[in-house]
Design a protein around this motif. Structure first.
Motif, PDB file in Angstrom:
ATOM      1  N   LEU A  42      45.280  36.399  48.365  1.00 40.90           N
ATOM      2  CA  LEU A  42      45.015  37.020  47.065  1.00 40.90           C
ATOM      3  C   LEU A  42      45.884  38.261  46.867  1.00 40.90           C
ATOM      4  CD1 LEU A  42      43.417  37.100  44.459  1.00 40.90           C
ATOM      5  CD2 LEU A  42      41.613  38.371  45.662  1.00 40.90           C
ATOM      6  N   THR A  64      48.556  38.602  43.874  1.00 41.26           N
ATOM      7  CA  THR A  64      48.328  39.742  42.978  1.00 41.26           C
ATOM      8  C   THR A  64      49.555  40.640  42.905  1.00 41.26           C
ATOM      9  OG1 THR A  64      45.945  39.747  43.433  1.00 41.26           O
ATOM     10  CG2 THR A  64      46.901  41.779  42.561  1.00 41.26           C
ATOM     11  N   GLU A  77      43.597  28.435  38.787  1.00 42.95           N
ATOM     12  CA  GLU A  77      43.364  29.770  39.346  1.00 42.95           C
ATOM     13  C   GLU A  77      44.594  30.654  39.183  1.00 42.95           C
ATOM     14  OE1 GLU A  77      42.306  28.508  43.271  1.00 42.95           O
ATOM     15  OE2 GLU A  77      40.160  28.894  42.957  1.00 42.95           O
ATOM     16  N   GLU A  82      44.963  31.751  35.565  1.00 35.94           N
ATOM     17  CA  GLU A  82      44.001  32.804  35.238  1.00 35.94           C
ATOM     18  C   GLU A  82      44.452  34.149  35.804  1.00 35.94           C
ATOM     19  OE1 GLU A  82      40.046  31.977  36.459  1.00 35.94           O
ATOM     20  OE2 GLU A  82      39.232  33.899  35.733  1.00 35.94           O
ATOM     21  N   LEU A  83      44.928  34.140  37.029  1.00 38.45           N
ATOM     22  CA  LEU A  83      45.396  35.382  37.640  1.00 38.45           C
ATOM     23  C   LEU A  83      46.574  35.954  36.870  1.00 38.45           C
ATOM     24  CD1 LEU A  83      45.159  34.452  41.453  1.00 38.45           C
ATOM     25  CD2 LEU A  83      43.752  36.136  40.240  1.00 38.45           C
ATOM     26  N   THR A 118      45.205  37.563  33.662  1.00 45.65           N
ATOM     27  CA  THR A 118      44.285  38.711  33.766  1.00 45.65           C
ATOM     28  C   THR A 118      44.850  39.912  34.511  1.00 45.65           C
ATOM     29  OG1 THR A 118      43.266  37.728  35.730  1.00 45.65           O
ATOM     30  CG2 THR A 118      42.271  37.227  33.581  1.00 45.65           C
ATOM     31  N   ILE A 119      45.804  39.681  35.424  1.00 44.06           N
ATOM     32  CA  ILE A 119      46.326  40.786  36.229  1.00 44.06           C
ATOM     33  C   ILE A 119      47.461  41.483  35.480  1.00 44.06           C
ATOM     34  CG2 ILE A 119      47.573  41.392  38.353  1.00 44.06           C
ATOM     35  CD1 ILE A 119      46.086  39.119  39.745  1.00 44.06           C
TER      36      ILE A 119
END
Length: 353
Positions: A304, A308, A341, A344-345, A348-349
């Motif tokens: 993650l 990120t 996933e 989405e990351l 949103t990040i």
């Protein structure tokens, strides 16, 4: 023996060296600060002397390969002799870096012997040949003690020999190599070779004025870790930084914002200083670094963190390039994320999260 033509060229190059040295120490109005100010900007933090010097080298590599600093100097400086501005500018930037390292190491940069040491660092691996030809044996390391009993006349001879070696490097046959080594008007070119060249010169200066520092005996701040837990964390972190390097290069350009974030993360990591310098240099190579992402599959937190940071790094310049998205999706699937996933990351990040 030097011919008349070679002697004239060597004299001109020595004039350039003396000019670059004076400008390095005193600064160029409107362009650069005096060496005390420049060097001190790398010693304000909490890092060791060695860490500060490596930070200086890394930033010089970054600047000489990505910014317009060098290309803009040609129109702002007055050169002492009729030597191409790109050569003089390249020598000035490297000279300034070496002089700053010597200053950080506590050396009197106005001393003639220290001045000759700074000149010698410009020629890299050729330094031993020059000193040998000058009748000076330096053993396994270049240090101030090597020139302890050298006369002023011999120092002048050494400086001239450095000038002649640079003429050989950048002369008629060396013009092609020069184009690969220093930026010229019209843009930064040959980034990979330039980074490697700056790195090599910086490494020699560090060894000379920091690691081989004969002004004092205290430790230079090396710390060695040998326990298994550290080694495992070290390997994971190195893989992460290899991936960051590949992302930064994927869209064909390197933004200043990306470099700043990358430099900050490197400074906070426990990677060796040699690896940090190598990673900076590899930013400018065409080949991607090999990363085995399978090791991340059973390491949820590290996976993650990797994804990120890749997303933040890609967005930091306010341009989320399609090639960056494709790269992150490819890495994400390899470390165990589903396409949903990853999408989405990426949505949103934010770079500033």
């Amino acid at each position: 023996m030097e011919t008349t033509s070679e002697n004239e060229k060597s004299t001109k190059m020595l004039q350039v060296l003396d000019w670059a040295y004076e400008k390095s120490l005193n600064g160029i109005p409107g362009v650069s600060d005096p060496i005390e100010v420049f060097a001190s900007s790398y010693t304000k933090g909490t890092g060791t002397m060695l860490q500060n010097v490596n930070s200086l080298i890394r930033w010089q590599i970054s600047k000489t390969t990505t910014s317009g600093f060098l290309t803009g100097l040609g129109g702002l400086i007055t050169l002492p002799v009729a030597i191409p501005a790109d050569i003089s500018t390249g020598i000035y930037v490297h000279m300034r870096m070496i002089a700053a390292i010597a200053f950080i190491g506590g050396y009197d940069i106005k001393d003639d012997k220290v001045k000759s040491l700074i000149y010698l660092c410009l020629v890299g691996e050729s330094v031993k040949d020059i000193l040998k030809d000058g009748g000076i044996a330096i053993g396994s390391k270049l240090a101030l003690s090597s020139l302890k009993s050298v006369s002023g006349k011999t120092l002048t001879k050494i400086n001239r020999m450095v000038g002649f070696r640079l003429i050989t490097k950048f002369g008629e046959k060396g013009a092609v190599n020069l184009v690969k080594l220093v930026p010229v008007a019209g843009g930064i070119i040959g980034g990979t070779v330039n980074a490697i060249g700056t790195n090599a010169i910086g490494n020699l200066a560090r060894k000379t004025f920091i690691e081989n520092n004969d002004l004092k005996d205290e430790s230079n701040g090396y710390t060695f870790y040998e326990d298994a837990e550290f080694t495992e964390a070290f390997d994971i972190n190195l893989l992460k930084f290899n991936s960051y390097v590949n992302l930064i290069k994927v869209d064909g350009k390197i933004a200043e914002e990306e470099l700043e974030v990358f430099e900050k993360e490197l400074n906070q990591s426990l990677l060796s200083e040699e690896l940090k310098l190598e990673l900076i240099s590899r930013l400018y190579s065409k080949e991607n670094l090999v990363v085995d992402y399978s090791i991340f599959k059973n390491m949820i937190n590290d996976s993650l963190e990797l994804i990120t940071n890749l997303i933040k790094l890609a967005k930091i310049d306010n341009e989320f390039h399609i090639l960056e998205k494709m790269f992150i999706k490819n890495v994400g699937t390899q470390v165990g994320f589903s396409n949903e996933e990853i999408e989405e990351l990426m949505t949103t990040i934010n770079a500033t999260d």
